[in-house]
Design a protein around this motif. Structure first.
Motif, PDB file in Angstrom:
ATOM      1  N   LEU A 182       3.726   0.723  -3.828  1.00 29.67           N
ATOM      2  CA  LEU A 182       4.879   1.577  -3.528  1.00 29.67           C
ATOM      3  C   LEU A 182       5.729   0.951  -2.429  1.00 29.67           C
ATOM      4  O   LEU A 182       6.955   0.915  -2.529  1.00 29.67           O
ATOM      5  CB  LEU A 182       4.402   2.969  -3.114  1.00 29.67           C
ATOM      6  CG  LEU A 182       5.491   3.964  -2.708  1.00 29.67           C
ATOM      7  CD1 LEU A 182       6.458   4.219  -3.863  1.00 29.67           C
ATOM      8  CD2 LEU A 182       4.873   5.255  -2.218  1.00 29.67           C
ATOM      9  N   TRP A 183       5.080   0.423  -1.385  1.00 27.87           N
ATOM     10  CA  TRP A 183       5.835  -0.190  -0.286  1.00 27.87           C
ATOM     11  C   TRP A 183       6.628  -1.395  -0.770  1.00 27.87           C
ATOM     12  O   TRP A 183       7.769  -1.593  -0.348  1.00 27.87           O
ATOM     13  CB  TRP A 183       4.889  -0.597   0.846  1.00 27.87           C
ATOM     14  CG  TRP A 183       4.194   0.566   1.469  1.00 27.87           C
ATOM     15  CD1 TRP A 183       2.849   0.795   1.490  1.00 27.87           C
ATOM     16  CD2 TRP A 183       4.795   1.688   2.126  1.00 27.87           C
ATOM     17  NE1 TRP A 183       2.580   1.987   2.126  1.00 27.87           N
ATOM     18  CE2 TRP A 183       3.758   2.555   2.527  1.00 27.87           C
ATOM     19  CE3 TRP A 183       6.103   2.046   2.411  1.00 27.87           C
ATOM     20  CZ2 TRP A 183       3.992   3.743   3.212  1.00 27.87           C
ATOM     21  CZ3 TRP A 183       6.340   3.239   3.089  1.00 27.87           C
ATOM     22  CH2 TRP A 183       5.288   4.063   3.474  1.00 27.87           C
ATOM     23  N   ASP A 184       6.035  -2.198  -1.646  1.00 29.56           N
ATOM     24  CA  ASP A 184       6.745  -3.373  -2.167  1.00 29.56           C
ATOM     25  C   ASP A 184       7.942  -2.962  -3.024  1.00 29.56           C
ATOM     26  O   ASP A 184       8.986  -3.607  -2.989  1.00 29.56           O
ATOM     27  CB  ASP A 184       5.805  -4.261  -2.981  1.00 29.56           C
ATOM     28  CG  ASP A 184       4.798  -4.988  -2.109  1.00 29.56           C
ATOM     29  OD1 ASP A 184       5.042  -5.129  -0.895  1.00 29.56           O
ATOM     30  OD2 ASP A 184       3.750  -5.416  -2.645  1.00 29.56           O
ATOM     31  N   ARG A 185       7.791  -1.889  -3.782  1.00 29.67           N
ATOM     32  CA  ARG A 185       8.922  -1.421  -4.603  1.00 29.67           C
ATOM     33  C   ARG A 185      10.039  -0.861  -3.732  1.00 29.67           C
ATOM     34  O   ARG A 185      11.214  -1.072  -4.006  1.00 29.67           O
ATOM     35  CB  ARG A 185       8.462  -0.382  -5.619  1.00 29.67           C
ATOM     36  CG  ARG A 185       7.594  -1.009  -6.706  1.00 29.67           C
ATOM     37  CD  ARG A 185       7.185  -0.011  -7.744  1.00 29.67           C
ATOM     38  NE  ARG A 185       6.631   1.165  -7.065  1.00 29.67           N
ATOM     39  CZ  ARG A 185       6.051   2.172  -7.663  1.00 29.67           C
ATOM     40  NH1 ARG A 185       5.935   2.215  -8.962  1.00 29.67           N
ATOM     41  NH2 ARG A 185       5.564   3.178  -6.979  1.00 29.67           N
ATOM     42  N   ILE A 186       9.673  -0.161  -2.669  1.00 30.53           N
ATOM     43  CA  ILE A 186      10.705   0.343  -1.765  1.00 30.53           C
ATOM     44  C   ILE A 186      11.385  -0.815  -1.052  1.00 30.53           C
ATOM     45  O   ILE A 186      12.611  -0.842  -0.920  1.00 30.53           O
ATOM     46  CB  ILE A 186      10.128   1.362  -0.764  1.00 30.53           C
ATOM     47  CG1 ILE A 186       9.720   2.630  -1.517  1.00 30.53           C
ATOM     48  CG2 ILE A 186      11.143   1.690   0.336  1.00 30.53           C
ATOM     49  CD1 ILE A 186       8.981   3.635  -0.669  1.00 30.53           C
ATOM     50  N   ARG A 187      10.602  -1.786  -0.610  1.00 24.79           N
ATOM     51  CA  ARG A 187      11.198  -2.970   0.027  1.00 24.79           C
ATOM     52  C   ARG A 187      12.159  -3.647  -0.944  1.00 24.79           C
ATOM     53  O   ARG A 187      13.265  -4.046  -0.565  1.00 24.79           O
ATOM     54  CB  ARG A 187      10.089  -3.935   0.478  1.00 24.79           C
ATOM     55  CG  ARG A 187      10.569  -5.290   0.982  1.00 24.79           C
ATOM     56  CD  ARG A 187      11.514  -5.175   2.166  1.00 24.79           C
ATOM     57  NE  ARG A 187      12.011  -6.461   2.565  1.00 24.79           N
ATOM     58  CZ  ARG A 187      13.112  -7.036   2.082  1.00 24.79           C
ATOM     59  NH1 ARG A 187      13.835  -6.435   1.163  1.00 24.79           N
ATOM     60  NH2 ARG A 187      13.507  -8.215   2.533  1.00 24.79           N
ATOM     61  N   ALA A 188      11.788  -3.732  -2.219  1.00 21.02           N
ATOM     62  CA  ALA A 188      12.672  -4.313  -3.239  1.00 21.02           C
ATOM     63  C   ALA A 188      13.943  -3.472  -3.403  1.00 21.02           C
ATOM     64  O   ALA A 188      15.023  -4.012  -3.666  1.00 21.02           O
ATOM     65  CB  ALA A 188      11.932  -4.430  -4.571  1.00 21.02           C
ATOM     66  N   ALA A 189      13.829  -2.170  -3.226  1.00 22.31           N
ATOM     67  CA  ALA A 189      14.994  -1.295  -3.341  1.00 22.31           C
ATOM     68  C   ALA A 189      16.034  -1.588  -2.266  1.00 22.31           C
ATOM     69  O   ALA A 189      17.224  -1.355  -2.463  1.00 22.31           O
ATOM     70  CB  ALA A 189      14.563   0.166  -3.260  1.00 22.31           C
ATOM     71  N   PHE A 190      15.598  -2.120  -1.137  1.00 16.83           N
ATOM     72  CA  PHE A 190      16.508  -2.426  -0.044  1.00 16.83           C
ATOM     73  C   PHE A 190      17.101  -3.834  -0.136  1.00 16.83           C
ATOM     74  O   PHE A 190      18.029  -4.165   0.597  1.00 16.83           O
ATOM     75  CB  PHE A 190      15.795  -2.270   1.303  1.00 16.83           C
ATOM     76  CG  PHE A 190      15.313  -0.880   1.596  1.00 16.83           C
ATOM     77  CD1 PHE A 190      15.910   0.231   1.025  1.00 16.83           C
ATOM     78  CD2 PHE A 190      14.251  -0.684   2.452  1.00 16.83           C
ATOM     79  CE1 PHE A 190      15.470   1.520   1.305  1.00 16.83           C
ATOM     80  CE2 PHE A 190      13.798   0.591   2.744  1.00 16.83           C
ATOM     81  CZ  PHE A 190      14.408   1.702   2.170  1.00 16.83           C
ATOM     82  N   GLU A 191      16.569  -4.659  -1.013  1.00 11.28           N
ATOM     83  CA  GLU A 191      16.982  -6.056  -1.071  1.00 11.28           C
ATOM     84  C   GLU A 191      18.482  -6.249  -1.296  1.00 11.28           C
ATOM     85  O   GLU A 191      19.090  -7.098  -0.632  1.00 11.28           O
ATOM     86  CB  GLU A 191      16.179  -6.829  -2.119  1.00 11.28           C
ATOM     87  CG  GLU A 191      16.394  -8.324  -2.062  1.00 11.28           C
ATOM     88  CD  GLU A 191      16.091  -8.937  -0.692  1.00 11.28           C
ATOM     89  OE1 GLU A 191      16.759  -9.939  -0.337  1.00 11.28           O
ATOM     90  OE2 GLU A 191      15.212  -8.443   0.037  1.00 11.28           O
ATOM     91  N   PRO A 192      19.127  -5.509  -2.200  1.00  8.01           N
ATOM     92  CA  PRO A 192      20.579  -5.711  -2.353  1.00  8.01           C
ATOM     93  C   PRO A 192      21.348  -5.455  -1.053  1.00  8.01           C
ATOM     94  O   PRO A 192      22.295  -6.189  -0.736  1.00  8.01           O
ATOM     95  CB  PRO A 192      20.974  -4.703  -3.446  1.00  8.01           C
ATOM     96  CG  PRO A 192      19.722  -4.517  -4.247  1.00  8.01           C
ATOM     97  CD  PRO A 192      18.603  -4.591  -3.227  1.00  8.01           C
ATOM     98  N   SER A 193      20.948  -4.473  -0.282  1.00 10.06           N
ATOM     99  CA  SER A 193      21.602  -4.192   1.004  1.00 10.06           C
ATOM    100  C   SER A 193      21.362  -5.321   1.995  1.00 10.06           C
ATOM    101  O   SER A 193      22.264  -5.715   2.737  1.00 10.06           O
ATOM    102  CB  SER A 193      21.070  -2.887   1.598  1.00 10.06           C
ATOM    103  OG  SER A 193      21.368  -1.818   0.755  1.00 10.06           O
TER     104      SER A 193
END
Length: 192
Positions: free
Chosen positions: A83-94
């Motif tokens: 879950l943490w890795d997916r959330i971190r990936a969610a922030f990557e475009p920003s």
């Protein structure tokens, strides 16, 4: 999906906000009136208010990603990741966007830091992003309460890392965020 008229309006709003915010960073938030901002970006006062409404709204429109940005990136993350890795990936475009224009983004963040009313407006705008991220997490099987807590904590972590990155040099935002997520994950444990 948005219709063409709405997308066109959103693009125009963002363009005006970015140009106006750059003027505020150069000249000072308090130094410019709305009329001066409108003139500086080449539109009438009425057009400025049609798209933005206030000086505070300039900061929100220029700095906060679309409401669905985190949720869409989270949905695209590999479900086999924690879950943490997916959330971190969610922030990557920003993160990528901020680092691509680091000097400008740092100047904006420092201006917001110096004007607490802008920070309050940005935090309120973040709430919509958090809610959309929570909805996506629930859709992927997380319980609502857990999703709310994790999403709020993760976005707070992102914002703190962005502030720290703006105040320092020598470390990329991506590296700082990775370090923060590793720290959080090690203390809370991985979640699938």
């Amino acid at each position: 999906m948005q219709d063409l008229k709405t997308r066109t309006r959103d693009i125009k709003r963002t363009e005006l906000a970015v140009a106006a915010f750059d003027l505020m960073v150069r000249h000072g938030y308090d130094a410019l009136t709305v009329e001066e901002l409108a003139k500086g970006v080449g539109v009438s006062r009425a057009t400025f208010f049609r798209y933005l409404g206030s000086k505070d709204e300039v900061a929100v429109a220029a700095m906060v990603e679309p409401t669905s940005a985190f949720a869409a990136a989270f949905a695209d993350a590999t479900s086999s990741q924690s879950l943490w890795d997916r959330i971190r990936a969610a922030f990557e475009p920003s993160v990528t966007s901020a680092e691509a224009d680091a000097e400008r983004v740092r100047a904006r963040i420092l201006m917001v830091r110096d004007h607490p009313e802008l920070g309050d407006r940005l935090r309120r705008a973040r709430m919509e992003q958090i809610e959309r991220l929570v909805d996506e997490m629930v859709e992927q099987g997380e319980g609502r309460f857990a999703a709310e807590m994790v999403a709020a904590a993760a976005v707070a972590l992102l914002d703190r890392c962005i502030s720290r990155w703006a105040e320092t040099t020598g470390q990329t935002l991506a590296a700082l965020l990775d370090e923060a997520f590793a720290e959080l994950s090690s203390r809370l444990g991985p979640r699938r």
